[in-house]
Structure formats: structure tokens, C-alpha cells
Design an enzyme around this catalytic site. Structure first.
Site, PDB file in Angstrom:
ATOM      1  N   ASP A 186      -8.169  17.074 -16.512  1.00 47.48           N
ATOM      2  CA  ASP A 186      -8.400  15.673 -16.881  1.00 47.48           C
ATOM      3  C   ASP A 186      -8.020  15.541 -18.355  1.00 47.48           C
ATOM      4  O   ASP A 186      -8.687  16.082 -19.234  1.00 47.48           O
ATOM      5  CB  ASP A 186      -9.867  15.313 -16.647  1.00 47.48           C
ATOM      6  CG  ASP A 186     -10.142  13.828 -16.867  1.00 47.48           C
ATOM      7  OD1 ASP A 186      -9.481  13.231 -17.736  1.00 47.48           O
ATOM      8  OD2 ASP A 186     -11.027  13.284 -16.187  1.00 47.48           O
ATOM      9  N   ARG A 237       0.826  -1.212   0.000  1.00 41.35           N
ATOM     10  CA  ARG A 237       0.000   0.000   0.000  1.00 41.35           C
ATOM     11  C   ARG A 237       0.863   1.267   0.000  1.00 41.35           C
ATOM     12  O   ARG A 237       0.409   2.342  -0.378  1.00 41.35           O
ATOM     13  CB  ARG A 237      -0.979  -0.017   1.179  1.00 41.35           C
ATOM     14  CG  ARG A 237      -1.861   1.225   1.265  1.00 41.35           C
ATOM     15  CD  ARG A 237      -3.191   0.997   1.980  1.00 41.35           C
ATOM     16  NE  ARG A 237      -3.069   0.243   3.208  1.00 41.35           N
ATOM     17  CZ  ARG A 237      -2.561   0.692   4.356  1.00 41.35           C
ATOM     18  NH1 ARG A 237      -2.100   1.932   4.418  1.00 41.35           N
ATOM     19  NH2 ARG A 237      -2.506  -0.088   5.411  1.00 41.35           N
ATOM     20  N   LYS A 260      -8.500   3.950 -19.941  1.00 38.69           N
ATOM     21  CA  LYS A 260      -8.898   4.303 -21.300  1.00 38.69           C
ATOM     22  C   LYS A 260      -7.687   4.193 -22.240  1.00 38.69           C
ATOM     23  O   LYS A 260      -7.218   3.106 -22.470  1.00 38.69           O
ATOM     24  CB  LYS A 260      -9.524   5.704 -21.297  1.00 38.69           C
ATOM     25  CG  LYS A 260     -10.532   5.940 -20.135  1.00 38.69           C
ATOM     26  CD  LYS A 260     -11.783   5.126 -20.245  1.00 38.69           C
ATOM     27  CE  LYS A 260     -12.690   5.192 -19.025  1.00 38.69           C
ATOM     28  NZ  LYS A 260     -13.032   6.518 -18.535  1.00 38.69           N
ATOM     29  N   TYR A 282     -16.720  14.538 -17.018  1.00 41.07           N
ATOM     30  CA  TYR A 282     -17.115  13.133 -16.927  1.00 41.07           C
ATOM     31  C   TYR A 282     -18.189  12.980 -15.837  1.00 41.07           C
ATOM     32  O   TYR A 282     -18.107  13.627 -14.786  1.00 41.07           O
ATOM     33  CB  TYR A 282     -15.862  12.314 -16.583  1.00 41.07           C
ATOM     34  CG  TYR A 282     -16.139  10.880 -16.263  1.00 41.07           C
ATOM     35  CD1 TYR A 282     -16.564  10.000 -17.249  1.00 41.07           C
ATOM     36  CD2 TYR A 282     -15.974  10.398 -14.969  1.00 41.07           C
ATOM     37  CE1 TYR A 282     -16.826   8.677 -16.939  1.00 41.07           C
ATOM     38  CE2 TYR A 282     -16.225   9.076 -14.667  1.00 41.07           C
ATOM     39  CZ  TYR A 282     -16.659   8.218 -15.651  1.00 41.07           C
ATOM     40  OH  TYR A 282     -16.914   6.911 -15.354  1.00 41.07           O
TER      41      TYR A 282
HETATM   42  C1  LIG Z   1     -13.549   7.063 -17.348  1.00 42.01           C
HETATM   43  C2  LIG Z   1     -13.196   8.466 -17.004  1.00 42.01           C
HETATM   44  C3  LIG Z   1     -12.902   8.838 -15.689  1.00 42.01           C
HETATM   45  C4  LIG Z   1     -12.997   7.869 -14.541  1.00 42.01           C
HETATM   46  O1  LIG Z   1     -12.017   6.882 -14.616  1.00 42.01           O
HETATM   47  P1  LIG Z   1     -12.205   5.377 -14.049  1.00 42.01           P
HETATM   48  O2  LIG Z   1     -10.913   4.736 -14.414  1.00 42.01           O
HETATM   49  O3  LIG Z   1     -13.414   4.800 -14.734  1.00 42.01           O
HETATM   50  O4  LIG Z   1     -12.425   5.502 -12.588  1.00 42.01           O
HETATM   51  C5  LIG Z   1     -12.529  10.147 -15.456  1.00 42.01           C
HETATM   52  N1  LIG Z   1     -12.465  11.057 -16.449  1.00 42.01           N
HETATM   53  C6  LIG Z   1     -12.743  10.741 -17.725  1.00 42.01           C
HETATM   54  C7  LIG Z   1     -12.650  11.788 -18.792  1.00 42.01           C
HETATM   55  C8  LIG Z   1     -13.130   9.440 -18.044  1.00 42.01           C
HETATM   56  O5  LIG Z   1     -13.427   9.133 -19.310  1.00 42.01           O
END
Ligand SMILES: *Cc1c(COP(=O)(O)O)cnc(C)c1O
Length: 387
Positions: free
Chosen positions: A182, A63, A207, A117
């Protein structure tokens, strides 16, 4: 300076030759041998407060630190041009840690540029983690700042409208409040927000970074100071990235540049085909001039990426299409090797307040690596068979 394609292949691979291996070792240890109570205790204290282990020091407990995770973090830091990066169990775990770290000095107010998101919008609007929030448009940041504002949050391109935000202007408007971008949709291949003076860059590594739809993770690329604060939050809240997904995500980085460019190339063609189809009311793609009024593609972003949203004439038509595609998969998520379609208002943006929810006649595509002609054929048959 080393080119980004080279960094993508080599970053995070230091010391492999000395270890006599070529692939990155997956270290599954949850605990590490301690040399003595004294030295083990010092290492524990150092990492529990956000520090990194010194050479040869015990890593104590997974951790707190894991070498496979650290290699992925080094890779992301190199691609984003950051001093450090901190990995998490998911993009949402990463965002939660940023929120908690930003609030740690009593600055609990967040200014958030919509659209975001759905999960990010939800956690901010709910106040579950103790924040207050003011949602604004990109030009409303300056007026929304308060003495207790600890964070400005923005997504560009935004999910799912693909709106682009001018980061130089946003950073100026935020004054001395740290800005989190982001960068999930653009990836560091198309956009490096730290160059524009933002404090932190977040990815849902689930992603594009992983790119194959088989590993979850999140990561924040930032300064050493913010990284220390984030690792401290991670150590106490436990939203860690674990070694198996870290290995897959790190492996994904090597092909990130070629995947992003090929998917973008396909998206260009698919966006053009949709824009000229009589059953499509509107296409949202930053590669179309009308979708980039500030001319940020070619300046802030080297290209428009591979996410496309589009409107049908009616919500009813939009809701029938995901059930009619054959090659494309009807599924949430994005950035993988295969093309996905989903209905933002019904799925990814379901928890968003009515005034900020995407229209029910909008669909979102994440373009993959298939031949774009096959994807166009599938979309055309789905559009026409459901009219
Ligand atoms: C999917 C996504 C998230 C969240 O990420 P997870 O890995 O699903 O927790 C945050 N921001 C954007 C733009 C996303 O597409």
C-alpha cells in the site's frame, strides 16, 4: 527515460490531438453500440475475463471498460513504472479485489505486516472475504508463510505510526509469494515499490493522487498478468471506478509531484516545531533520524512525505486538541491540499484489535499547502489552550 514530473502531466493523454480536444473527454456512456452479435459477444467475453478491448472494438458496457477510467489507469501505471493499472471505486474496493484475486487458486492465507490502515486490518481480521490471516511484524514474514499463503500485505510508511519497512528484505523473505504494497502515503513520487520486486502496488487514490478531497477511487499498479486477474474480479464484483472521479483523479496526477514535494517541505518544518514543543511527548515522522533506524529515507524513499503523528502526555489532552484547531480541519482522510488532524485510535483505527490499536494519546496530521508558519501557530494555540 522520461522524468516523473513530465509523465505526471502527459501520461494518459495519448490521442487527444487526433480527437481535436485538449482536456480529457469524460465519457459517461454506460453502454456502447455493438457492431454485430458475433463481434459484440467476442468483445464481451474478452473483457469479462479480464482482457482489454482491441482498437476499434466495442467497449460493450461501463462495468467492463471506460475510456476516461483507462486514461487515469495509464497515468498511474506510468508513474509507478508498471505494465498496467486497474482502477476501482475506492481503496477498499481495490484491496478487496486483490484479496479475491490472490485467493482464486485456493491460497486463502494472507500474511499481513502490522500496522496497516484500519479498514485493511478490519477486512483481513474479519475474514469476511474468505481469507485467514497471520499478522506479523516486518521481520516475521518468513516464519508465517504456509503452503496456502497467497499474499503478503505491507504498508510503508505505515498508518498511523509512519514505520518504514525495508521492501528488498521483505520481498526476499516472502520468497515466491506475491507482495502487495500500500503506497498511499509515499505516492510514486517518493517511492516506487515495483522496483523492489513486489507484485502489486495499491493506492487509495482518494488521498494524494486526487489531492483535493473531492473524488474517491482506488488503483492497483502491477503486471499485465495480475491486472488481467484484477479486471476479471472487478468485472464480476462491480467495484468499478466511474468516469467523473476518474477524470478528477487523472487531473490530480498532473500536480502530484509539486504537491507532494511542497507538502513534504512544510511537514519537515511542522515536525521540527512539534518535536521542540514542551507539550508534545513524541513525534513520529520518517524525516526525524530516530524514526528511520534502517536509513530508508534517501534510499528506498526519496523523502519522508507529509504525514506526521505525535503523542501527547495523556489521551485526554489528545482528545481535546482536534476540537481546538481553527485553521486545520478535524477530519479523517489525508493527502489533500489542506491540513487535517484526526485521532487514529478513535476514528481510522477504531476497528483494529486492542493489541494492535494505536495509543489513545496519538494524533495524526496530514500536512497541506498552507504556509507552514500558520499551521504551526494553529497547533501551538491548540496545544496550549487545551493543556
Ligand atoms: C484511506 C486509505 C485506504 C482506503 O482507501 P479508501 O479510498 O478510503 O477506500 C487504504 N490504505 C490507506 C493507507 C489509506 O489511507
Amino acid at each position: 527515460m522520461t522524468a516523473i514530473d513530465t509523465l505526471a502531466v502527459h501520461a494518459g493523454r495519448t490521442g487527444l490531438t487526433e480527437q481535436g480536444v485538449h482536456a480529457v473527454p469524460i465519457d459517461l456512456s454506460t453502454t456502447a453500440p455493438l457492431p454485430s452479435v458475433h463481434d459484440g459477444g467476442l468483445a464481451y467475453e474478452q473483457m469479462a475475463t479480464g482482457g482489454v478491448p482491441l482498437d476499434g472494438q466495442s467497449t460493450v458496457y461501463q462495468r467492463l471498460w471506460n475510456p476516461t477510467v483507462a486514461r487515469f489507469e495509464d497515468g498511474v501505471a506510468a508513474l509507478e513504472g508498471a505494465a498496467q493499472a486497474v482502477g476501482f471505486a475506492s481503496g477498499m474496493a481495490a484491496f478487496s479485489a486483490v484479496l479475491l484475486a490472490a485467493q482464486s487458486e485456493g491460497k486463502t492465507h494472507v500474511v499481513a505486516v502490522r500496522p496497516l490502515y484500519g479498514g485493511t486490518d478490519h477486512v483481513l481480521a474479519s475474514g469476511l472475504l474468505g481469507n485467514q490471516v497471520t499478522f506479523v511484524k516486518a521481520d516475521g514474514v518468513r516464519d508465517a508463510l504456509r503452503p496456502d499463503t497467497g499474499l503478503v500485505v505491507v504498508e510503508t510508511p505505515a498508518n498511523p505510526s509512519l514505520d518504514l519497512v525495508d521492501l528488498n528484505r521483505l520481498v526476499a523473505d516472502a520468497a515466491d509469494v506475491p507482495v502487495l504494497v500500500d503506497n498511499t502515503f509515499a505516492t510514486p513520487i517518493l517511492q516506487q515499490p515495483l522496483k523492489h520486486g513486489v507484485a502489486m502496488v495499491l493506492h487509495s487514490a482518494t488521498k494524494f493522487l486526487g489531492g483535493h478531497g473531492d473524488a474517491m477511487g482506488g488503483v492497483v499498479a502491477t503486471s499485465a498478468e495480475w491486472a488481467t486477474r484484477l479486471r476479471r474480479v472487478r468485472a464480476v464484483t462491480g467495484g468499478i471506478l466511474t468516469p467523473w472521479p476518474a477524470y478528477l483523479l487523472h487531473r490530480g496526477l498532473a500536480t502530484l509531484p509539486i504537491r507532494v514535494r511542497a507538502q513534504q517541505d512544510h511537514a519537515h518544518k511542522i515536525a521540527a516545531a512539534l518535536a521542540s514543543h514542551e507539550l508534545v511527548a513524541k513525534v513520529y515522522y520518517p524525516g526525524l533520524p530516530e524514526c528511520d533506524p534502517l536509513h530508508l529515507v534517501g534510499t528506498q524513499m526519496s523523502g519522508p512525505g507529509s504525514l506526521i503523528s505525535f503523542d501527547l502526555e495523556s489521551a485526554e489532552h489528545a482528545e481535546r486538541i482536534p476540537g481546538a484547531v481553527r485553521l486545520i480541519t478535524h477530519a479523517v482522510s489525508l493527502g489533500g491540499i489542506d491540513t487535517l488532524i484526526q485521532h487514529p485510535a478513535g476514528l481510522t483505527h477504531r476497528p483494529v484489535a486492542p493489541e494492535a490499536k494505536p495509543q489513545a494519546r496519538m494524533l495524526r496530521l496530514s500536512i497541506g499547502l498552507e504556509d507552514p508558519a500558520d499551521i504551526i501557530d494553529d497547533l501551538v494555540q491548540a496545544l496550549e489552550s487545551t493543556r
